[in-house]
Design an enzyme around this catalytic site. Structure first.
Site, PDB file in Angstrom:
ATOM      1  N   LYS A 149     -17.220  18.963  -0.880  1.00 23.29           N
ATOM      2  CA  LYS A 149     -16.889  17.874  -1.813  1.00 23.29           C
ATOM      3  C   LYS A 149     -18.169  17.114  -2.162  1.00 23.29           C
ATOM      4  CE  LYS A 149     -14.019  13.729  -2.225  1.00 23.29           C
ATOM      5  NZ  LYS A 149     -12.682  13.169  -2.014  1.00 23.29           N
ATOM      6  N   ARG A 156       0.848  -1.200   0.000  1.00 22.85           N
ATOM      7  CA  ARG A 156       0.000   0.000   0.000  1.00 22.85           C
ATOM      8  C   ARG A 156       0.881   1.248   0.000  1.00 22.85           C
ATOM      9  NH1 ARG A 156      -3.245  -3.470   3.510  1.00 22.85           N
ATOM     10  NH2 ARG A 156      -2.351  -2.619   5.430  1.00 22.85           N
ATOM     11  N   LYS A 193     -10.969  15.165   6.135  1.00 18.98           N
ATOM     12  CA  LYS A 193     -12.158  14.765   5.366  1.00 18.98           C
ATOM     13  C   LYS A 193     -13.109  13.930   6.212  1.00 18.98           C
ATOM     14  CE  LYS A 193     -13.159  11.079   2.369  1.00 18.98           C
ATOM     15  NZ  LYS A 193     -12.868  10.203   1.247  1.00 18.98           N
TER      16      LYS A 193
END
Ligand code: 13P
Length: 336
Positions: A217, A44, A134
């Site tokens: 967003k 990752r 976020k």
């Protein structure tokens, strides 16, 4: 201009957008499995580090959203991932919600969790270098959904999250995502998305959020992915602008769209038209996950050590999105 507003503008102005690389380990495992790569912390990191050290980071990426695992990782050279991102001029960000869980009393819908202990986690992320965050609320469209309950409870959580984030001197990305799954028309998506966004702002204002220090967003306005009545890219741009014009207060500096399952080209073309037709004062840019990473991930999986090939693919995608954020993308440039 406040400090928060300065951070916002640094992230989304001048043809820059956001790379959403905050897939949870579960989601990332599915993405890696789709290209037959084992999902280990090393793999990752390798994929993400390859993207974060690409040339296009300097001109096209103003911010990168990280997942908790990644913000704590170090590169092969020993510097931290937030430092690597900052060295290209981009700002490190962090996903701070802990995921969407079944909503009590409406268990086919979701409520996003993560408020418990959030203030302490934000302090930790600030020290690690994050300057924006976020939180994603998620809504489905069907005959009875999204319910008033889901619309209200997710807006409330987004507002409480935003207040804590601004208190910690970071910029909250407010992400209410109305999913494209279903056979609904674009008109229904327009109505439901407008209702969802309007409720979010009602709560944000109630919670005294500085609207010049947030990034919205949202999803674009599309017909459901199973609808027989798909609309043109031009109509997507018109309906998306209509929705934002009537739902977003003018103090908000800008909007960074999610791609939400659109293909890379669709997400680019739609953003380009939104900017060509933009009759608002909002900056309109991208905060794409899949629409920035899909081809790069495919390329990387062919040879995970071939940094250059993956970076070339990513650079092209990021440059096309950057052009679209200025309304300057074209098929010719895409295929050059
Ligand atoms: P997609 O662009 O793949 O929808 O991801 C954006 C994102 O951050 C979703 O929360």
């Amino acid at each position: 201009m406040t400090e928060l507003n300065k951070i916002v503008l640094k992230i989304i102005s001048n043809g820059k957008g956001i790379l959403a690389a905050d897939e949870s380990n579960g989601t990332m495992t599915k993405r890696l499995a789709s290209v037959n790569i084992t999902s280990s912390p090393e793999n990752r990191l390798l994929f993400r580090e390859t993207l974060f050290s690409s040339d296009s980071m300097k001109d096209c990426i103003g911010g990168v959203i990280l997942y908790d695992e990644t913000i704590n990782q170090k590169t092969n050279y020993g510097n931290s991932i937030p430092d690597l991102i900052s060295s290209s001029g981009a700002i490190p960000g962090i996903k701070v919600d802990t995921g969407a869980k079944d909503l009590a009393k409406s268990s086919e819908e979701k409520i996003t969790e993560g408020l418990d202990g959030l203030r302490e986690r934000l302090n930790k992320y600030y020290k690690l270098g994050a300057r924006f965050t976020k939180w994603r609320g998620v809504y489905t469209i069907s005959k009875e959904y999204p319910s008033k309950l889901a619309i209200h409870s997710n807006a409330h959580a987004l507002a409480r999250y935003s207040a804590l984030v601004q208190e910690s001197r970071m910029v909250p990305i407010v992400e209410p995502e109305v999913l494209m799954d279903g056979d609904h028309s674009a008109e229904i998506c327009l109505n439901k998305t407008s209702e969802v966004i309007q409720k979010c702002f009602e709560e944000l204002i109630l919670h005294k959020i500085d609207l010049s220090g947030i990034i919205l967003k949202p999803n674009m306005i599309l017909a459901g992915n199973k609808s027989k009545h798909q609309i043109s890219n031009e109509e997507v741009s018109e309906k998306t602008l209509e929705c934002l014009k009537k739902s977003v207060p003018s103090e908000v500096p800008g909007v960074a769209f999610l791609s939400g399952g659109q293909s890379e080209i669709e997400a680019t073309e739609n953003l380009n038209l939104i900017n060509k037709n933009n009759n608002t004062n909002f900056i309109m840019t991208y905060s794409y996950g899949r629409a920035l990473q899909h081809s790069a991930l495919r390329q990387w999986s062919k040879d995970i050590k071939n940094k250059e090939a993956t970076q070339n693919t990513f650079n092209h995608r990021a440059r096309m999105c950057s052009l679209a954020s200025k309304g300057k993308w074209s098929v010719e440039l895409e295929n050059k």
